[in-house]
Design an enzyme around this catalytic site. Sequence first.
Site, PDB file in Angstrom:
ATOM      1  N   PRO A   1       0.820  -1.215   0.000  1.00 36.44           N
ATOM      2  CA  PRO A   1       0.000   0.000   0.000  1.00 36.44           C
ATOM      3  C   PRO A   1       0.854   1.267   0.000  1.00 36.44           C
ATOM      4  O   PRO A   1       0.395   2.327  -0.429  1.00 36.44           O
ATOM      5  CB  PRO A   1      -0.837  -0.104   1.282  1.00 36.44           C
ATOM      6  CG  PRO A   1      -0.298  -1.242   2.061  1.00 36.44           C
ATOM      7  CD  PRO A   1       0.575  -2.068   1.174  1.00 36.44           C
TER       8      PRO A   1
ATOM      9  N   GLU B   1       1.043  -8.420   7.672  1.00 39.61           N
ATOM     10  CA  GLU B   1       1.226  -6.970   7.813  1.00 39.61           C
ATOM     11  C   GLU B   1       2.230  -6.405   6.815  1.00 39.61           C
ATOM     12  O   GLU B   1       2.455  -5.208   6.770  1.00 39.61           O
ATOM     13  CB  GLU B   1       1.660  -6.616   9.246  1.00 39.61           C
ATOM     14  CG  GLU B   1       0.599  -6.886  10.290  1.00 39.61           C
ATOM     15  CD  GLU B   1      -0.710  -6.155  10.019  1.00 39.61           C
ATOM     16  OE1 GLU B   1      -0.680  -4.945   9.786  1.00 39.61           O
ATOM     17  OE2 GLU B   1      -1.757  -6.824  10.049  1.00 39.61           O
TER      18      GLU B   1
ATOM     19  N   ARG C   1      -3.580  -5.667 -21.612  1.00 37.88           N
ATOM     20  CA  ARG C   1      -4.414  -5.116 -22.692  1.00 37.88           C
ATOM     21  C   ARG C   1      -3.672  -4.091 -23.545  1.00 37.88           C
ATOM     22  O   ARG C   1      -4.145  -3.728 -24.613  1.00 37.88           O
ATOM     23  CB  ARG C   1      -5.751  -4.599 -22.160  1.00 37.88           C
ATOM     24  CG  ARG C   1      -5.656  -3.515 -21.132  1.00 37.88           C
ATOM     25  CD  ARG C   1      -6.998  -3.252 -20.476  1.00 37.88           C
ATOM     26  NE  ARG C   1      -8.005  -2.763 -21.407  1.00 37.88           N
ATOM     27  CZ  ARG C   1      -7.975  -1.561 -21.962  1.00 37.88           C
ATOM     28  NH1 ARG C   1      -6.992  -0.735 -21.689  1.00 37.88           N
ATOM     29  NH2 ARG C   1      -8.919  -1.188 -22.796  1.00 37.88           N
TER      30      ARG C   1
ATOM     31  N   ASP D   1      -8.795   4.978 -24.831  1.00 36.20           N
ATOM     32  CA  ASP D   1      -9.198   4.775 -23.443  1.00 36.20           C
ATOM     33  C   ASP D   1      -9.071   6.041 -22.622  1.00 36.20           C
ATOM     34  O   ASP D   1      -8.262   6.904 -22.911  1.00 36.20           O
ATOM     35  CB  ASP D   1      -8.253   3.770 -22.767  1.00 36.20           C
ATOM     36  CG  ASP D   1      -8.534   2.345 -23.159  1.00 36.20           C
ATOM     37  OD1 ASP D   1      -9.628   2.075 -23.646  1.00 36.20           O
ATOM     38  OD2 ASP D   1      -7.621   1.522 -22.974  1.00 36.20           O
TER      39      ASP D   1
HETATM   40  N1  ADE Z   1      -1.315  -4.701  -0.532  1.00 41.64           N
HETATM   41  C1  ADE Z   1      -2.173  -4.242   0.397  1.00 41.64           C
HETATM   42  N2  ADE Z   1      -2.761  -3.107   0.002  1.00 41.64           N
HETATM   43  C2  ADE Z   1      -2.261  -2.819  -1.244  1.00 41.64           C
HETATM   44  C3  ADE Z   1      -2.468  -1.772  -2.176  1.00 41.64           C
HETATM   45  N3  ADE Z   1      -3.304  -0.759  -1.933  1.00 41.64           N
HETATM   46  N4  ADE Z   1      -1.792  -1.818  -3.330  1.00 41.64           N
HETATM   47  C4  ADE Z   1      -0.907  -2.814  -3.583  1.00 41.64           C
HETATM   48  N5  ADE Z   1      -0.675  -3.821  -2.740  1.00 41.64           N
HETATM   49  C5  ADE Z   1      -1.335  -3.834  -1.572  1.00 41.64           C
END
Ligand code: ADE
Length: 233
Positions: free
Chosen positions: A88, A115, A153, A168
């Site tokens: 994330p 985590e 794609r 697109d």
């Molecule tokens: N793993 C957990 N959340 C994620 C996200 N938002 N983007 C990529 N991998 C992740």
Amino acid sequence: MRIDILTLFPGMFTGFLEGSLLGAARAAGLVDVRVRDIREFAEGPHRQVDDRPYGGGPGMLLMPGPVVDCVEAVQAEADAGRVVMLTPGGRRLDQALVEQLAKFERIVLVCGRYEGFDARIRETLDADEISIGDYVLSGGEVAAMVIVDAVARLLPGVLGHEASADQDSFSGADRLVEGPQYTRPREFRGLAVPEVLLSGDHGRIARWRREQSVAATSRRESASQTPFQRSTS
Ligand code: ADE
């Protein structure tokens, strides 16, 4: 292009890889996607892949050994490729980044669970990190699917109509979103297809589409500043 996906949950990819566009692209040899189970590289009777963080804190982290061994094993099968960890906190994915990824001969996508990853994994592999958005998923698998879908794609021959990827949303220099599109019937529940689209005047249609794209892009910008709520009407 070859894409290796490293995961603790290889079964999650079964239906995805067989899906229509990607399944056909793989069958035609336009993209080679392979899934590897990180747990194959775990040691001991329990094949442990995760452990508690040093210094305390919630949850479990992926240990460096099995992940690094798994990446090195797939790298040994072909050239090293670009290693991308899905987290994330990584660089946020957008169409410009998808276009860059589509130019690589080979990418290795590493999915996290629990985590997150021990920090030495990234360092050892000299990996990039990509996030698909500012929210937390329970693992990187869905994010890897998003990347594979968006990249595949763009590969030559994957979309039936060669031109369709440049039409697109987010393509082209100005990265506008697409405006409204219509198909049959000409009228639906009192809503008519805009007259310009029936005019046969290609210049006028192109200008109208461009204006609609600009308007849709700016509506989207302002919508992202306001809370998402149920309409009161
Ligand atoms: N793993 C957990 N959340 C994620 C996200 N938002 N983007 C990529 N991998 C992740």
